[in-house]
Write a protein that holds these residues in place. Structure first.
Motif, mmCIF file in Angstrom:
data_model
loop_
_atom_site.group_PDB
_atom_site.id
_atom_site.type_symbol
_atom_site.label_atom_id
_atom_site.label_comp_id
_atom_site.label_asym_id
_atom_site.label_seq_id
_atom_site.Cartn_x
_atom_site.Cartn_y
_atom_site.Cartn_z
ATOM 1 N N ARG A 175 -9.531 7.980 3.146
ATOM 2 C CA ARG A 175 -8.223 8.503 2.784
ATOM 3 C C ARG A 175 -7.180 7.510 3.272
ATOM 4 O O ARG A 175 -7.487 6.587 4.028
ATOM 5 C CB ARG A 175 -8.002 9.860 3.446
ATOM 6 N N ARG A 176 -5.959 7.729 2.867
ATOM 7 C CA ARG A 176 -4.931 6.760 3.225
ATOM 8 C C ARG A 176 -4.814 6.623 4.749
ATOM 9 O O ARG A 176 -4.594 5.557 5.288
ATOM 10 C CB ARG A 176 -3.604 7.227 2.635
ATOM 11 N N LEU A 179 -1.613 -8.375 -2.174
ATOM 12 C CA LEU A 179 -2.839 -7.639 -2.477
ATOM 13 C C LEU A 179 -3.109 -6.599 -1.381
ATOM 14 O O LEU A 179 -3.434 -5.444 -1.673
ATOM 15 C CB LEU A 179 -4.009 -8.619 -2.607
ATOM 16 N N LEU A 180 -2.931 -7.004 -0.104
ATOM 17 C CA LEU A 180 -3.129 -6.037 0.985
ATOM 18 C C LEU A 180 -2.139 -4.877 0.841
ATOM 19 O O LEU A 180 -2.504 -3.711 0.980
ATOM 20 C CB LEU A 180 -2.936 -6.698 2.353
ATOM 21 N N LYS A 181 -0.885 -5.217 0.564
ATOM 22 C CA LYS A 181 0.124 -4.156 0.416
ATOM 23 C C LYS A 181 -0.236 -3.230 -0.737
ATOM 24 O O LYS A 181 0.006 -2.025 -0.674
ATOM 25 C CB LYS A 181 1.512 -4.760 0.181
ATOM 26 N N GLY A 182 -0.803 -3.805 -1.773
ATOM 27 C CA GLY A 182 -1.224 -2.978 -2.902
ATOM 28 C C GLY A 182 -2.318 -1.998 -2.492
ATOM 29 O O GLY A 182 -2.314 -0.836 -2.893
ATOM 30 N N ILE A 183 -3.255 -2.485 -1.657
ATOM 31 C CA ILE A 183 -4.358 -1.612 -1.232
ATOM 32 C C ILE A 183 -3.827 -0.478 -0.356
ATOM 33 O O ILE A 183 -4.239 0.674 -0.470
ATOM 34 C CB ILE A 183 -5.432 -2.434 -0.475
ATOM 35 N N VAL A 184 -2.873 -0.806 0.543
ATOM 36 C CA VAL A 184 -2.304 0.233 1.411
ATOM 37 C C VAL A 184 -1.425 1.191 0.608
ATOM 38 O O VAL A 184 -1.190 2.322 1.026
ATOM 39 C CB VAL A 184 -1.444 -0.392 2.536
ATOM 40 N N GLY A 185 -0.913 0.712 -0.524
ATOM 41 C CA GLY A 185 -0.041 1.581 -1.320
ATOM 42 C C GLY A 185 1.430 1.269 -1.120
ATOM 43 O O GLY A 185 2.294 2.050 -1.510
ATOM 44 N N LEU A 186 1.745 0.117 -0.491
ATOM 45 C CA LEU A 186 3.152 -0.238 -0.289
ATOM 46 C C LEU A 186 3.731 -0.911 -1.531
ATOM 47 O O LEU A 186 4.943 -0.983 -1.694
ATOM 48 C CB LEU A 186 3.307 -1.169 0.921
ATOM 49 N N VAL A 187 2.849 -1.468 -2.390
ATOM 50 C CA VAL A 187 3.290 -2.042 -3.662
ATOM 51 C C VAL A 187 2.475 -1.360 -4.770
ATOM 52 O O VAL A 187 1.268 -1.212 -4.634
ATOM 53 C CB VAL A 187 3.036 -3.566 -3.705
#
Lengths: 290, 249
Positions: free
Chosen positions: B69-70, B48-56
């Motif tokens: 922003r990112r 879920l964290l990776k999804g928020i950062v945009g890694l998944v």
């Protein structure tokens, strides 16, 4: 035999020895940062794979236009990059582990390369491509090696911080919007360029030795990346020089002499280096007070 | 200070090779909230964290980050993901947190260097500047990463098991630091295993076991019944799983 005769005279007397020395020194210097980052990124074997991968490309160049520096270089760069990208893609998208994917690629490349060279050339040509001929470097080859070294230095100066960050914590770099993928690709390009530049001198199989062995040894002499690059460059320079001198006096082939010198220095580093060597571990057996 | 960031998940599914790790999650991390993500191993917390950062990337549904922003997001991955023997000084590691200001090329001058030293001091690592990262213990390494987080000065902070494998004293000190960030109006999400610490210090909790179990004020979420329900998760995914036919919300 005087020291002068032993160490200096061969280079004064023969132009081909001077050329060989200059070519090897340029390779040693630009190979050092390449090697250190390959080792840091746990990609030492990747260097090996890519050096095999440039073989079929260079062989196609050879098939089309003989010993043309331009054709063989271009072929090598294209084939090397293609294999590096394909192997990376396969290990990311299929369950095959990176090392297995790389191994398959380099075995196929080696077979293909040897086959293509023998289609047109003789065993002598094959030996030249595989093991190089550092004593026959002509002007264009030396200019090529020197240009590649210059480009490598400039590129490292520009992307150094990005490369270190990408190496240590790629997730972090992506999260702050750094161009991690682009840096990785640029690094692969530099690796291939150095391998291709080196293959004229040392051959596709031996050139990796001059890049990886000094870098692997440098870990025993410095704890910082900068220090490791300097140590690796020094080791590569010494190996090149000693290898050339030995091959001249004892009349043995040059590339193996250079690589074996680097290997001997590696063994010494393992045994006696300042950080983590066997000697240090023995000395450390007596622990400190605090 | 500008408005705090918030995150809206709408029917979110994140998966690895089509097997969902986070399944049909809907809800909001409110602006300035401090949320613990809790659940058994394999429950999709890190994903879920990776999804928020945009890694998944989401397989279905959406994640929408507003107010950041990112590059305003600071993400602390699990320690195991990093090479602890990397040949780098503690100072250099912390200074990576300046990235937004220095980028890949700009010089780190005396003023910025002073900030790095102050950040190391804040996590109790002053005097360690020139030590190599490899010589740090697990807890000290984690503190150095927190110094980097401090320097990132991010509005949205995501922590993946920040206190795993460090001693209680270090964990307390770092938790204090995170509490201060919360007080400054930053939005914080932390994956945690220590139920006791969650109940004591974290106002909001998302309990997840691939499917969301409960989400809200910690005291209402961390009930025995909910925790028992989350433990029912079968860790290994079913290799013969059928297609999920739950309609999109």
């Amino acid at each position: 035999m005087t020291t002068f005769n032993l160490l200096v005279a061969p280079f004064l007397e023969f132009g081909f020895m001077r050329r060989a020395l200059i070519g090897c020194l340029a390779l040693s210097l630009s190979g050092a940062p390449i090697g250190v980052f390959l080792v840091l990124r746990r990609m030492s074997l990747m260097g090996d794979v890519m050096s095999h991968a440039i073989l079929p490309g260079a062989a196609v160049g050879f098939l089309l236009s003989g010993f043309s520096l331009f054709a063989m270089t271009l072929g090598g760069v294209v084939a090397g990059l293609a294999v590096a990208l394909a192997a990376g893609f396969i290990s990311r998208t299929t369950p095959l582990k990176e090392d297995a994917s790389f191994a398959s690629f380099y075995l196929v490349s080696l077979g293909l390369g040897v086959l293509i060279v023998s289609l047109k050339g003789s065993n002598v040509d094959l030996l030249h491509v595989l093991f190089g001929n550092v004593l026959a470097l002509d002007d264009p080859a030396i200019y090529l090696i020197a240009s590649i070294a210059t480009v490598t230095f400039l590129a490292f100066a520009v992307v150094y911080r990005l490369l270190v960050a990408e190496c240590f914590d790629p997730g972090f770099l992506r999260s702050v919007g750094g161009a991690g993928g682009a840096v990785h690709f640029l690094f692969l390009v530099l690796v291939v360029l150095n391998l291709v530049g080196g293959f004229n001198a040392l051959g596709t199989l031996m050139v990796v030795g001059l890049i990886i062995l000094p870098a692997a040894s440098s870990r025993f002499w410095s704890e910082s990346i900068g220090g490791q690059i300097i140590a690796a460059a020094l080791i590569a320079v010494v190996s090149s020089y000693v290898g050339l001198v030995v091959s001249y006096h004892v009349a043995v082939p040059t590339s193996p002499a250079i690589i074996l010198t680097a290997g001997a220095i590696h063994a010494l580093s393992l045994l006696l280096g300042r950080h983590g060597s066997f000697l240090r571990q023995m000395l450390r057996a007596q622990h400190l007070r605090g | 200070m500008t408005a705090s960031p918030s995150i809206h998940c709408r029917d979110l599914t994140l998966s690895y090779r089509r097997h969902p790790a986070v399944h049909h999650l809907t809800g909001t991390f409110a602006p300035g909230s401090f949320t613990a993500i809790v659940g058994p191993n394999g429950a999709g917390k890190s994903t879920l964290l990776k999804g928020i950062v945009g890694l998944v990337r989401p397989d279905g549904g959406t994640i929408e980050v507003t107010g950041a922003r990112r590059s305003d997001i600071a993400y602390l991955p699990q320690q195991a993901a990093l090479d602890r023997g990397f040949p780098m000084r503690v100072l250099d590691l912390a200074a990576m947190g300046l990235w937004r200001r220095t980028g890949p090329f700009r010089r780190i001058g005396a003023a910025l260097l002073g900030e790095v030293e102050a950040a190391l001091d804040a996590v109790g690592l002053s005097g360690f500047e020139d030590r190599m990262v490899g010589s740090l213990s697990g807890g000290q390494f984690q503190r150095a990463l927190f110094a980097r987080l401090l320097l990132q000065d991010a509005r949205l902070i995501l922590l993946d098991e920040p206190f795993a494998a460090i001693d209680a004293r270090t964990a307390d000190a770092l938790l204090g630091l995170v509490g201060r960030w919360h007080g400054e109006g930053r939005t914080i999400i932390a994956v945690l295993h220590d139920f006791h610490a969650v109940r004591q210090h974290i106002p909001e909790t998302l309990l997840i076991a691939r499917d969301p179990i409960a989400w809200g004020p910690t005291s209402e979420v961390m009930t025995e019944a909910n925790i028992a329900r989350s433990r029912g998760l079968d860790e290994a995914f079913d290799t013969d799983a059928e297609l999920c036919e739950r309609p999109a919300a």
